[in-house]
Design an enzyme around this catalytic site. Structure first.
Site, mmCIF file in Angstrom:
data_model
loop_
_atom_site.group_PDB
_atom_site.id
_atom_site.type_symbol
_atom_site.label_atom_id
_atom_site.label_comp_id
_atom_site.label_asym_id
_atom_site.label_seq_id
_atom_site.Cartn_x
_atom_site.Cartn_y
_atom_site.Cartn_z
ATOM 1 C CG HIS A 263 -50.317 17.094 5.820
ATOM 2 N ND1 HIS A 263 -49.658 18.457 5.448
ATOM 3 C CD2 HIS A 263 -49.114 16.064 5.216
ATOM 4 C CE1 HIS A 263 -48.251 18.468 4.995
ATOM 5 N NE2 HIS A 263 -47.947 17.353 4.866
ATOM 6 C CG ASP B 100 -5.097 -3.488 -3.464
ATOM 7 O OD1 ASP B 100 -6.264 -3.639 -2.881
ATOM 8 O OD2 ASP B 100 -3.678 -3.912 -3.105
ATOM 9 C CD GLU C 90 -8.178 1.576 0.620
ATOM 10 O OE1 GLU C 90 -6.957 2.488 1.176
ATOM 11 O OE2 GLU C 90 -8.829 1.757 -0.275
ATOM 12 C CG HIS C 91 -6.831 -2.649 2.624
ATOM 13 N ND1 HIS C 91 -5.985 -1.197 1.686
ATOM 14 C CD2 HIS C 91 -7.571 -2.761 1.528
ATOM 15 C CE1 HIS C 91 -6.661 -0.781 0.099
ATOM 16 N NE2 HIS C 91 -7.093 -2.032 0.040
ATOM 17 C CD GLN D 154 -2.579 -0.800 -0.245
ATOM 18 O OE1 GLN D 154 -3.557 -0.584 -0.859
ATOM 19 N NE2 GLN D 154 -2.374 -1.912 -0.449
ATOM 20 C CG HIS E 112 -1.329 2.293 -3.808
ATOM 21 N ND1 HIS E 112 -1.977 1.890 -5.056
ATOM 22 C CD2 HIS E 112 -1.864 1.351 -3.664
ATOM 23 C CE1 HIS E 112 -2.759 0.857 -5.192
ATOM 24 N NE2 HIS E 112 -3.139 0.615 -4.026
#
Ligand SMILES: NC(=O)c1ccc[n+]([C@@H]2O[C@H](COP(=O)([O-])OP(=O)(O)OC[C@H]3O[C@@H](n4cnc5c(N)ncnc54)[C@H](O)[C@@H]3O)[C@@H](O)[C@H]2O)c1
Ligand SMILES: N[C@H](CO)Cc1c[nH]c[nH+]1
Ligand SMILES: [Zn+2]
Length: 426
Positions: A415, A356, A322-323, A255, A258
């Protein structure tokens, strides 16, 4: 990678913050890009591709020929891998379709809900530093399964003004025809406002760097929906003495590579494991083509020695990664205690890279702590749930008084009348 020993819980909220630029810094650039796209349409996209991606493309849209030739530009092995991933992702997402029965809440009062595809969607496929054709599978498959009618794909062109063949091949497999050579905030603007060549869409999907993520958040103020803030990738690993330090180092680096603004976090109850992982990272890092990128991400990253498994879980739930990778003994108990995370990977033989690419789950996931409130992309992201009801005359007699009383109590006479006028006829 910073090593921290038993930090006091009072400093945890500070540690849980991501190394992202703040909105104030990016907003003027992004608003400037939005203005240019709104005023100059396609011409702005050409100019911004030249400025940020390196070349003014010959044409903004990929031609049918560029799509057709893609399959000859990638290896047979890669095509097979893409097809295998396609099949697994499709299988997993197909199970997410739901059918709700008609519910008769009172005799004659029938309610039901139907999933209806969002008609026009935009998919952002990152391509600044790596052509993420896997992201196209993650977004294109559920969009197609949901039945979205118009799918617009934007991805940054390369320095040569082209789109990577694996992205073109995957788009052809999915039957996506509108492929725009635009990246960054300008791609988001084009899909939100529309240009001569790019149709405006109702919802924009996809991960990206901080410019893309911030641009997506800004267009929500203009009535365009987004999947979620899916920014710089991140992973948190919990490792105990049963973990393999080389595996953990590889997962953290996967990761970190990235982007420079990614963050990876290692938690362990064993300082020895942390030291072993750090020395493995140093070894493995040197072998990576993206060593410089990963090294920058590691500067923003940390390895923390914690007192207990419970503390690791508490920190992880606060951080909302995230992970989340669990490389620990007591997998089930800790997994059951996870309340904030995008996607969880259990055991020493479940690398995050499986999710992934090919195991079946979606890799478009909330970052920067948004996993506290958002889910990753799924089939649901591409539909709206529309509710329907049908009330028979008998049904209105059964429920009418309840509605009249409530409307009266809210002081909303019109109503109440909408019911009374009907009841009088029965
Ligand atoms: N959260 C997720 O689900 C997930 C999934 C995959 C990838 N990611 C993340 O996506 C990101 C991909 O980033 P990337 O940069 O490689 O590609 P990208 O496609 O997101 O961004 C490239 C674009 O950024 C714009 N840009 C770059 N520098 C700029 C500047 N100074 N000013 C204005 N615009 C600028 C350019 O227009 C360029 O086309 C990474 O951060 C990765 O971690 C996240
Ligand atoms: N890890 C990214 C999500 O944060 C997804 C991805 C695509 N390609 C490789 N990885
Ligand atoms: Zn990844």
């Amino acid at each position: 990678m910073k090593k921290l020993l038993y930090p006091e819980t009072i400093v945890w909220p500070e540690l849980a913050k991501r190394p992202v630029k703040d909105l104030q810094e990016l907003e003027p650039t992004i608003r400037g890009i939005f203005k240019l796209v709104q005023e100059q349409g396609d011409e702005a996209l050409y100019q911004l591709a030249e400025k940020y991606d390196g070349k003014r493309p010959d044409a903004l849209l990929a031609t049918p020929e560029e799509l057709a030739t893609a399959e000859y530009e990638i290896s047979a092995e890669l095509k097979e891998a893409i097809l295998q991933a396609y099949s697994n992702i499709q299988l997993f997402h197909l199970q997410q379709a739901e059918q709700m029965p008609i519910v008769e809440t009172m005799p004659g009062v029938n309610c039901w809900r139907k999933s209806v595809a969002i008609e026009k969607v935009g998919l952002y496929i990152p391509g600044g530093t790596a052509p993420l054709f896997s992201t196209l599978l993650m977004l294109g498959i559920p969009a197609k399964l949901a039945g979205c009618k118009q799918i617009v794909l934007c991805t940054p062109p390369s320095k040569e003004g082209a789109i990577h063949p694996a992205i073109r091949y995957t788009a052809s497999l999915l039957g996506i025809e509108t492929i725009v050579k635009a990246g960054g905030a300008q791609a988001v603007a084009a899909m939100a406002f529309g240009t001569e060549s790019v149709p405006a869409v109702s919802k924009i999907f996809g991960p990206g760097n901080q410019y893309v993520t911030m641009a997506k958040q800004l267009v929500t103020q203009l009535g365009v929906a987004i999947d979620m803030p899916a920014g710089p990738s991140e992973v948190l690993v919990m490792a105990d003495e049963t973990a393999d330090p080389a595996f953990v180092a590889a997962d953290l680096l996967s990761q970190a590579e990235h982007g420079p603004d990614s963050q990876v976090v290692l938690l362990s109850t064993s300082e020895t494991i942390i030291d072993q992982v750090i020395s493995e990272i140093e070894k493995q890092l040197q072998e990576l083509p993206r060593e410089a990128v990963a090294a920058q991400a590691l500067e923003n990253s940390m390895a923390i020695v914690m007192k207990s498994a419970r503390q690791m879980l508490d920190f992880s739930n606060l951080y909302a990664p995230e992970h989340l990778i669990l490389a620990i003994k007591d997998l089930q108990t800790i997994a059951d205690g996870v309340v904030n995370a995008g996607s969880v990977f259990l055991g020493n033989y479940t690398p995050e890279a499986a999710g992934d690419y090919a195991s079946g789950t979606n890799h478009t996931l909330p970052t920067n702590g948004y996993a506290r409130a958002y889910s990753g992309v799924s089939l649901d992201s591409f539909v709206r749930k529309i509710t329907f009801q049908y009330i028979t005359p008998e049904g209105l007699q059964n429920i009418g008084r309840t509605i009249e009383l409530m409307a009266d109590a809210e002081g909303l006479q019109a109503h109440k009348n909408a019911v009374s006028i009907r009841l009088k006829k029965l």
